[in-house]
Design an enzyme around this catalytic site. Structure first.
Site, PDB file in Angstrom:
ATOM      1  N   ASP A 180     -10.795   3.400   9.465  1.00  0.00           N
ATOM      2  CA  ASP A 180     -10.528   3.083   7.830  1.00  0.00           C
ATOM      3  C   ASP A 180     -11.237   1.805   7.435  1.00  0.00           C
ATOM      4  O   ASP A 180     -10.508   0.658   7.032  1.00  0.00           O
ATOM      5  CB  ASP A 180      -9.058   2.961   7.583  1.00  0.00           C
ATOM      6  CG  ASP A 180      -8.642   3.454   6.107  1.00  0.00           C
ATOM      7  OD1 ASP A 180      -9.558   3.632   5.336  1.00  0.00           O
ATOM      8  OD2 ASP A 180      -7.402   2.874   5.773  1.00  0.00           O
ATOM      9  N   ALA A 209       0.828  -1.162   0.062  1.00  0.00           N
ATOM     10  CA  ALA A 209       0.004   0.012   0.218  1.00  0.00           C
ATOM     11  C   ALA A 209       0.976   1.349   0.045  1.00  0.00           C
ATOM     12  O   ALA A 209       2.034   1.179  -0.276  1.00  0.00           O
ATOM     13  CB  ALA A 209      -1.061  -0.165   1.206  1.00  0.00           C
ATOM     14  N   VAL A 222       3.243  -5.876   3.244  1.00  0.00           N
ATOM     15  CA  VAL A 222       2.961  -6.863   4.392  1.00  0.00           C
ATOM     16  C   VAL A 222       3.872  -8.200   3.515  1.00  0.00           C
ATOM     17  O   VAL A 222       3.441  -8.402   2.198  1.00  0.00           O
ATOM     18  CB  VAL A 222       1.552  -7.290   4.520  1.00  0.00           C
ATOM     19  CG1 VAL A 222       1.516  -8.329   5.445  1.00  0.00           C
ATOM     20  CG2 VAL A 222       1.076  -5.774   5.255  1.00  0.00           C
TER      21      VAL A 222
END
Length: 541
Positions: free
Chosen positions: A312, A161, A166
């Site tokens: 979010d 992102a 990750v």
């Protein structure tokens, strides 16, 4: 010519000034500072150019029209769309925090629809950093080489992102983990980007007093500061897990604190697919409506009962994991941005939703004053339930044509100054709630969820939030309070059910009337045809 060259170089000079000043960091070497400043010059200059173009477009395109004329509103919509496309291009080029800012704005239902619709196409995806840079961040933060910690560590990220990526790993004790690694140099880059946004926001407000975005920039800066602290994210996730320890549907990954720092977060690896992946739900035999109800239950409890809200909830942060035959769990990820609601705000917000469900205009206006929105409280039913203050139609259904006409006339009277004033009047907690609600509604829409599902969930937990205190433990008062909440909720649900039934009866009556009219017309036509046939027959005879 000289003036033209000077004007063309102004954004670059301004960009360099912003970048150099904001990139200062006592821990950075002169070379690192220069690199950050050079990168900031390009990003800041591009932003200055874009905003300058947008400001000029608004000034030149609208100057010939009266703000009350239909031509002005048509032209304003055109400029909104052009400007939104320019901002979209800026976000896609600058990436990083600009993408996050675009997403932040698109989730606000109060900005012009041309902006929210256009910027909603932004995806929080980025090209992954080279693994060498990621390894350096991990080793620097954990103090060990990867081989000393992991049996296996996938060099290809499973997600990338705008601020982190990750990786999937296997610890020495065979525990599967997801390792979230922050990109190097982000804090300095954020200083440059936020400073640029703040200066541009102030400049736009100076040129256009009716356009004020200072609060949005401040709220965005707060959110980004939270998101860059992985220690805080771990604490948030554990607090949320404690709040939902009795919920068998929600899964929040466990945090491995001995392998977590402000820039590296190691957590339990959880499998699943995005909550809005309808193909996956169908293949897994999972009912999307049940998923929608579970999702709304979780976030309604967060908002109205706990007052500790995930900020979010886009589909990438909520996974659906199959459990057994047709069962599932919701996996909630990315706990960096949370809002802890002021207790008085939480109570007033519960009261507001009770008033919205009961369609009590006087109470809505009173609560609007207490929540700080003043004269704009009449638009709260429109924002949250899609109804005008005076509406008598059933919640959860479409507005009547008459209501749409009335609302359109009211909105035509609004100027950009009104929208800016409304946004500026909102408490930070309200702004956070609006964004969360906007993201949830987007997901519900993708799951083809009936409107009343959201309304019923909010009604249920608004009542619980008013009658159930936050104290733990058993007491007669707490049990009675919960029973009272259940009865009140059932009363509200019964009311909604009756109103919905009345609406369906009205629809059925209209349907039958239309059918009767059709049958009547058919019978009349048949009689007339028969009359003509008989007449012709007698004529022949």
């Amino acid at each position: 010519m000289a003036r033209s060259r000077w004007v063309s170089k102004l954004p670059i000079g301004l960009g360099f000034g912003i970048a150099w000043q904001s990139s200062y960091d006592g821990d950075s070497s002169p070379a690192e500072k220069l690199t950050l400043a050079a990168d900031g010059v390009v990003r800041s200059s591009r932003a200055v150019y874009t905003i300058a173009f947008i400001v000029a477009d608004y000034k030149l395109s609208l100057r010939r029209f009266s703000s009350d004329s239909p031509e002005y509103r048509t032209k304003l919509s055109e400029v909104h769309l052009r400007s939104a496309k320019k901002l979209l291009s800026l976000c896609e080029f600058n990436k990083g925090f600009y993408v996050k800012a675009g997403q932040f704005i698109s989730a606000l239902r109060q900005v012009p629809k041309e902006y929210s619709t256009t910027l909603s196409s932004l995806q929080d995806q980025a090209n992954p950093y080279p693994f060498k840079d990621i390894r350096e961040v991990i080793v620097k933060n954990l103090g060990k080489d990867l081989t000393q910690i992991f049996l296996f560590f996938d060099e290809q990220p499973i997600a990338a992102a705008s601020i982190a990526q990750v990786h999937h790993g296997l610890l020495k004790d065979n525990q599967e983990v997801a390792v979230k690694v922050q990109y190097p140099g982000l804090k300095q880059r954020m200083k440059i980007d936020i400073t640029t946004m703040s200066i541009l926001s102030t400049s736009v407000s100076w040129i256009f007093p009716e356009y004020r975005f200072g609060q949005i920039v401040s709220e965005f800066e707060r959110a980004m500061n939270l998101e860059l602290d992985f220690i805080q994210e771990g604490n948030n996730s554990e607090r949320a897990a404690r709040n939902f320890k009795k919920n068998n549907v929600l899964k929040i990954p466990h945090v491995y604190w001995d392998l977590t720092t402000s820039q590296v977060l190691t957590m339990e690896f959880c499998r699943g697919q995005k909550v809005d992946d309808l193909d996956f739900l169908k293949q897994s035999g999972i009912n999307p409506l049940k998923v929608a109800k579970a999702l709304m239950d979780v976030f309604s409890e967060m908002i109205f009962v706990h007052g500790f809200v995930h900020g979010d909830p886009h589909p990438g942060n909520i996974l659906v994991s199959p459990v057994g035959h047709g069962g599932f769990s919701l996996v909630l990820l990315d706990h960096g941005i949370y809002t802890e609601l002021d207790e008085m705000f939480r109570i007033n917000y519960c009261q507001l939703w009770k008033a919205l469900i009961l369609q009590d205009p006087q109470k809505i206006r009173q609560l609007g004053e207490q929540l700080g929105v003043g004269k704009y409280s009449k638009y709260l039913p429109v924002i949250f339930t899609g109804r005008t203050m005076e509406s008598k139609s059933v919640l959860g259904t479409q507005m009547s044509n008459e209501e749409k006409k009335h609302l359109k006339q009211e909105l035509r009277s609004l100027k950009m100054d009104d929208i800016s004033s409304f946004m500026e009047s909102l408490p930070p907690d309200f702004l956070s709630i609006l964004r969360t609600d906007g993201l949830l509604r987007s997901t519900l829409s993708k799951l083809s969820t009936p409107r009343h599902i959201r309304l019923l969930a909010y009604a249920k937990y608004a009542i619980y939030g008013l009658t159930v205190n936050s104290n733990t433990g058993f007491s007669v008062e707490k049990v009675l309070s919960r029973i009272t909440a259940d009865i009140t909720y059932l009363q509200l649900r019964l009311l909604l059910g009756i109103l919905e039934l009345v609406s369906k009866i009205k629809d059925m009556r209209q349907y039958l009337n239309s059918k009767i009219e059709t049958i009547s017309e058919m019978v009349t036509s048949l009689y007339f045809s028969l009359y003509l046939f008989i007449k012709r027959a007698f004529t022949v005879l």
